[in-house]
Design a protein around this motif. Sequence first.
Motif, PDB file in Angstrom:
ATOM      1  N   GLY A 165       0.794  -1.225   0.000  1.00  0.00           N
ATOM      2  CA  GLY A 165       0.000   0.000   0.000  1.00  0.00           C
ATOM      3  C   GLY A 165       0.821   1.268   0.000  1.00  0.00           C
ATOM      4  O   GLY A 165       0.273   2.369  -0.079  1.00  0.00           O
ATOM      5  N   GLY A 166       2.145   1.154   0.105  1.00  0.00           N
ATOM      6  CA  GLY A 166       2.999   2.333   0.026  1.00  0.00           C
ATOM      7  C   GLY A 166       2.927   2.975  -1.349  1.00  0.00           C
ATOM      8  O   GLY A 166       2.554   2.325  -2.336  1.00  0.00           O
ATOM      9  N   VAL A 167       3.297   4.241  -1.439  1.00  0.00           N
ATOM     10  CA  VAL A 167       3.163   4.996  -2.690  1.00  0.00           C
ATOM     11  C   VAL A 167       4.452   5.728  -3.028  1.00  0.00           C
ATOM     12  O   VAL A 167       5.061   6.372  -2.165  1.00  0.00           O
ATOM     13  N   LEU A 168       4.860   5.607  -4.280  1.00  0.00           N
ATOM     14  CA  LEU A 168       5.942   6.418  -4.826  1.00  0.00           C
ATOM     15  C   LEU A 168       5.336   7.535  -5.657  1.00  0.00           C
ATOM     16  O   LEU A 168       4.371   7.319  -6.383  1.00  0.00           O
ATOM     17  N   THR A 218       6.714   8.134  -0.564  1.00  0.00           N
ATOM     18  CA  THR A 218       5.928   9.062   0.245  1.00  0.00           C
ATOM     19  C   THR A 218       5.558   8.425   1.587  1.00  0.00           C
ATOM     20  O   THR A 218       5.813   7.249   1.826  1.00  0.00           O
ATOM     21  N   GLN A 219       4.910   9.221   2.424  1.00  0.00           N
ATOM     22  CA  GLN A 219       4.408   8.702   3.700  1.00  0.00           C
ATOM     23  C   GLN A 219       3.005   8.127   3.557  1.00  0.00           C
ATOM     24  O   GLN A 219       2.464   7.547   4.501  1.00  0.00           O
ATOM     25  N   LEU A 220       2.421   8.269   2.380  1.00  0.00           N
ATOM     26  CA  LEU A 220       1.057   7.801   2.158  1.00  0.00           C
ATOM     27  C   LEU A 220       1.007   6.279   2.106  1.00  0.00           C
ATOM     28  O   LEU A 220       1.883   5.632   1.531  1.00  0.00           O
ATOM     29  N   LYS A 221      -0.042   5.710   2.685  1.00  0.00           N
ATOM     30  CA  LYS A 221      -0.259   4.269   2.612  1.00  0.00           C
ATOM     31  C   LYS A 221      -1.725   4.018   2.293  1.00  0.00           C
ATOM     32  O   LYS A 221      -2.624   4.513   2.971  1.00  0.00           O
ATOM     33  N   ILE A 222      -1.953   3.240   1.238  1.00  0.00           N
ATOM     34  CA  ILE A 222      -3.311   2.954   0.788  1.00  0.00           C
ATOM     35  C   ILE A 222      -3.804   1.672   1.439  1.00  0.00           C
ATOM     36  O   ILE A 222      -3.157   0.619   1.336  1.00  0.00           O
ATOM     37  N   GLU A 223      -4.943   1.769   2.109  1.00  0.00           N
ATOM     38  CA  GLU A 223      -5.524   0.594   2.762  1.00  0.00           C
ATOM     39  C   GLU A 223      -6.247  -0.262   1.732  1.00  0.00           C
ATOM     40  O   GLU A 223      -6.981   0.239   0.892  1.00  0.00           O
ATOM     41  N   LYS A 224      -6.038  -1.572   1.827  1.00  0.00           N
ATOM     42  CA  LYS A 224      -6.710  -2.494   0.911  1.00  0.00           C
ATOM     43  C   LYS A 224      -8.143  -2.742   1.382  1.00  0.00           C
ATOM     44  O   LYS A 224      -8.383  -2.979   2.560  1.00  0.00           O
ATOM     45  N   LYS A 225      -9.082  -2.668   0.446  1.00  0.00           N
ATOM     46  CA  LYS A 225     -10.486  -2.928   0.753  1.00  0.00           C
ATOM     47  C   LYS A 225     -11.032  -3.947  -0.235  1.00  0.00           C
ATOM     48  O   LYS A 225     -10.744  -3.882  -1.428  1.00  0.00           O
ATOM     49  N   GLU A 226     -11.816  -4.891   0.283  1.00  0.00           N
ATOM     50  CA  GLU A 226     -12.302  -5.977  -0.553  1.00  0.00           C
ATOM     51  C   GLU A 226     -13.227  -5.491  -1.660  1.00  0.00           C
ATOM     52  O   GLU A 226     -13.297  -6.083  -2.728  1.00  0.00           O
ATOM     53  N   TYR A 233      -1.850  17.921  -2.225  1.00  0.00           N
ATOM     54  CA  TYR A 233      -2.817  16.828  -2.097  1.00  0.00           C
ATOM     55  C   TYR A 233      -2.316  15.602  -2.863  1.00  0.00           C
ATOM     56  O   TYR A 233      -1.769  15.717  -3.962  1.00  0.00           O
ATOM     57  N   TYR A 234      -2.523  14.431  -2.254  1.00  0.00           N
ATOM     58  CA  TYR A 234      -2.442  13.182  -3.000  1.00  0.00           C
ATOM     59  C   TYR A 234      -3.834  12.936  -3.578  1.00  0.00           C
ATOM     60  O   TYR A 234      -4.839  13.026  -2.861  1.00  0.00           O
ATOM     61  N   ILE A 235      -3.892  12.610  -4.857  1.00  0.00           N
ATOM     62  CA  ILE A 235      -5.179  12.383  -5.508  1.00  0.00           C
ATOM     63  C   ILE A 235      -5.323  10.893  -5.781  1.00  0.00           C
ATOM     64  O   ILE A 235      -4.526  10.299  -6.525  1.00  0.00           O
ATOM     65  N   LEU A 236      -6.327  10.266  -5.172  1.00  0.00           N
ATOM     66  CA  LEU A 236      -6.590   8.840  -5.338  1.00  0.00           C
ATOM     67  C   LEU A 236      -7.909   8.630  -6.066  1.00  0.00           C
ATOM     68  O   LEU A 236      -8.853   9.413  -5.901  1.00  0.00           O
ATOM     69  N   ALA A 237      -7.974   7.573  -6.854  1.00  0.00           N
ATOM     70  CA  ALA A 237      -9.211   7.189  -7.534  1.00  0.00           C
ATOM     71  C   ALA A 237      -9.694   5.873  -6.945  1.00  0.00           C
ATOM     72  O   ALA A 237      -8.922   4.923  -6.797  1.00  0.00           O
TER      73      ALA A 237
END
Length: 401
Positions: free
Chosen positions: A59-62, A68-76, A89-93
């Motif tokens: 879930g880490g992000v480059l 970066t310090q951002l970590k994306i949580e996995k969701k089913e 801002y980090y922009i996530l879809a």
Amino acid sequence: MKKVWIVGLALLVFVGFGCDGRKNFTPPRSKIVRQITFSHALKNSIIFTNRYGAILSNGGVLDRQGLTQLKIEKKEDKETSFLNESQDYYILAHDCWRAHKRNGPKVKHKKHTTLTDKQAQEAIIDNIEETDQNVELHDHCHQLELISTALSATPSITIPLDTYPLSASIKGNQLAVVMADNSANIYDIKTKKLIFNEKGSSSPAINSLVAAPVFLDTVVVFPMLDGRLLVVDVVPKEPRVVRNIVLNSEKFFNNVIYLKVDEENMFAATGKRLVSVISGQEFSFDADIVDVLYKHHRLYVLTLDGRILEMDQTLNDQGMGVVKLPFAMLNTIVVTDKKLYTLEKRGYLIEVDLEHFDDYRVYPLKNVSKNMSGHLDKMTFYTDDKIYYDRYYLNLSYNHP
């Protein structure tokens, strides 16, 4: 529309990397320097990349500056992509998977050791009907999430969308988004309302290097999926189109893959054409383009036939620097103050001297993962001074690998 985008990426990989029947790049012995290894490692492998970032398996992000310090949580029930880092801002879809529901216990079907044609047809129809009954589509499945780069306690901002976003940028209180349906959109971040929408012709297959919108003083430039630059005036209360620049009109893989603005000059490319706009005057160069980078007031281009090109802002082919690497499959561009670096899919790092552009060196990569065809088979990403492969990377800021 997201399925169209994924098909486009798969086709691009096939076309760009070729098949077993393609001849392979064989560097001259005089150009081979020494074997090298990726000298640095991340804790996890890359599982997703685009032009502006990469997601790791944990879930880490480059982003373009590195880890970066951002970590994306996995969701089913959701698939998350990193689109860009823009104006703090980090922009996530976010995109919902199809959720399956079942009323009551699973129906047990009688098993047949052998099926007649009629029984087989009935079984297929039953399976299709059962699947259709058990699929429930959520409303507002497509969302953009804006997360502060400070990662403070400030809540993130979520904006529901009608279709899947491919690229986005922010300036002030405005969010510019290019969607998978080839529409240009501007949202008011505070109200989350759509204040501008312009839809172009559908694009059935696109290159995965989708450029992001670029804000200037009074306009935003949208890199469209059909080979256009849509220029929108954002000063009025209701933004309006002021210019439409057609780069190319190919039907497939014609999205704008690169967009860069340097003061009054603009540089953009599709997979077939590079265009520069210098003080209002347009110049173009046609080739099968893999990637483009603008740096040091020069344009650097990788082509599908294995060329590395260096051009001035007017794309003048008379003074063009060219390195020809027959049958090379090139990927990534890092330009330092003295060198250019790119990966070749057979497992080589190519180094080009910027002062003597026809002079290049080849470094075979040691202990890297390859597929059955002998090609690098893991995901790559690059920043201003690093090339990432799988979970390893090279720091090229010192002008040597």
